[in-house]
Design a protein around this motif. Structure first.
Motif, PDB file in Angstrom:
ATOM      1  N   PHE A   1       0.718  -1.265  -0.070  1.00  0.00           N
ATOM      2  CA  PHE A   1      -0.133  -0.001   0.271  1.00  0.00           C
ATOM      3  C   PHE A   1       0.805   1.276   0.010  1.00  0.00           C
ATOM      4  CE2 PHE A   1      -3.713  -2.488   1.913  1.00  0.00           C
ATOM      5  CZ  PHE A   1      -4.237  -2.693   0.797  1.00  0.00           C
ATOM      6  N   THR A   2       1.998   1.070   0.876  1.00  0.00           N
ATOM      7  CA  THR A   2       2.814   2.474   0.575  1.00  0.00           C
ATOM      8  C   THR A   2       3.609   2.778  -0.602  1.00  0.00           C
ATOM      9  OG1 THR A   2       3.262   2.090   2.969  1.00  0.00           O
ATOM     10  CG2 THR A   2       4.813   3.409   2.074  1.00  0.00           C
ATOM     11  N   LEU A   3       3.943   1.625  -1.359  1.00  0.00           N
ATOM     12  CA  LEU A   3       4.675   1.806  -2.543  1.00  0.00           C
ATOM     13  C   LEU A   3       3.625   2.121  -3.686  1.00  0.00           C
ATOM     14  CD1 LEU A   3       7.487  -0.776  -2.489  1.00  0.00           C
ATOM     15  CD2 LEU A   3       7.726   2.010  -2.329  1.00  0.00           C
ATOM     16  N   LEU A   4       2.271   1.725  -3.303  1.00  0.00           N
ATOM     17  CA  LEU A   4       1.265   1.830  -4.444  1.00  0.00           C
ATOM     18  C   LEU A   4       1.018   3.583  -4.166  1.00  0.00           C
ATOM     19  CD1 LEU A   4      -1.462  -0.807  -4.325  1.00  0.00           C
ATOM     20  CD2 LEU A   4      -0.441   0.238  -6.217  1.00  0.00           C
ATOM     21  N   VAL A   5       1.092   4.253  -3.178  1.00  0.00           N
ATOM     22  CA  VAL A   5       0.636   5.580  -3.119  1.00  0.00           C
ATOM     23  C   VAL A   5       1.892   6.265  -3.706  1.00  0.00           C
ATOM     24  CG1 VAL A   5       0.479   7.331  -1.291  1.00  0.00           C
ATOM     25  CG2 VAL A   5      -0.742   5.206  -1.032  1.00  0.00           C
ATOM     26  N   ILE A   6       3.193   5.805  -3.254  1.00  0.00           N
ATOM     27  CA  ILE A   6       4.264   6.582  -3.699  1.00  0.00           C
ATOM     28  C   ILE A   6       4.479   6.442  -5.372  1.00  0.00           C
ATOM     29  CG2 ILE A   6       6.805   6.516  -3.536  1.00  0.00           C
ATOM     30  CD1 ILE A   6       6.943   5.780  -0.807  1.00  0.00           C
ATOM     31  N   THR A   7       4.273   5.276  -5.841  1.00  0.00           N
ATOM     32  CA  THR A   7       4.456   5.210  -7.149  1.00  0.00           C
ATOM     33  C   THR A   7       3.429   5.985  -7.954  1.00  0.00           C
ATOM     34  OG1 THR A   7       3.453   3.101  -7.114  1.00  0.00           O
ATOM     35  CG2 THR A   7       5.817   3.097  -7.263  1.00  0.00           C
ATOM     36  N   GLY A   8       2.039   5.732  -7.339  1.00  0.00           N
ATOM     37  CA  GLY A   8       0.984   6.661  -7.915  1.00  0.00           C
ATOM     38  C   GLY A   8       1.409   8.238  -7.916  1.00  0.00           C
TER      39      GLY A   8
END
Length: 166
Positions: free
Chosen positions: A59-66
């Motif tokens: 979830f953290t990397l989804l937000v960052i890459t988004g």
């Protein structure tokens, strides 16, 4: 490159969610019942810690890459993007309800997992379908209103009757 990383961690989030939901539904021993009839997750086991860490990482990397993908696109988004954000927030909320540390009933945890599953399905449908709401509504507004063929034919026959009557 960020898109591939984004899709990879989205897949990881779905896989971890499915595993944790299966454990929630089919392993009642993973839930400890307290005296107040509320339930809480079992004490930390190595498997549970790994799943929680993978879910947080995904979830953290989804937000960052988004956010990085938004920056690359100069913050220009499609109309369906806002629905994607809302469904992602619903997923985060429902996953927190389903797998959080609070003392809540097992039925509420299952309901949270079901809401998250429905939101995941909606999000995936939205991502795969990518509807263009604004273009469809603009085309509908600009389309001329056509008269039915029978009214044009009856109008021309009325003109013929009127011409013959004169």
């Amino acid at each position: 490159m960020f898109k591939i990383v984004h899709m990879t961690f989205a897949s990881l989030a779905i896989i971890v969610f499915v595993i944790r939901t299966i454990l929630l539904f089919w392993q009642p021993t993973a839930i400890v019942t307290t005296s107040s009839s509320a339930t809480r997750p079992a004490p930390k086991s190595a498997g549970r810690i790994v799943l929680v860490a993978m879910q947080h990482l995904a979830f953290t990397l989804l937000v960052i890459t988004g956010l990085l993908l938004l920056y690359q696109n100069n913050f220009v988004v499609q109309p369906w993007f806002y629905g994607k954000i809302i469904l992602f927030l619903v997923i985060l909320s429902a996953v927190t309800k389903a797998f959080g540390k609070r003392d809540i009933g097992h039925g509420q945890r299952k309901a949270g997992a079901m809401v998250a599953a429905i939101a995941f399905a909606g999000l995936m449908t939205l991502v795969l379908w990518k509807p263009n709401f604004s273009q469809q509504s603009a085309q509908q507004l600009q389309a001329p209103v056509a008269q039915p063929a029978f009214s044009q034919a009856s109008a021309s026959s009325d003109n013929g009757q009127r011409a013959g009557a004169q």
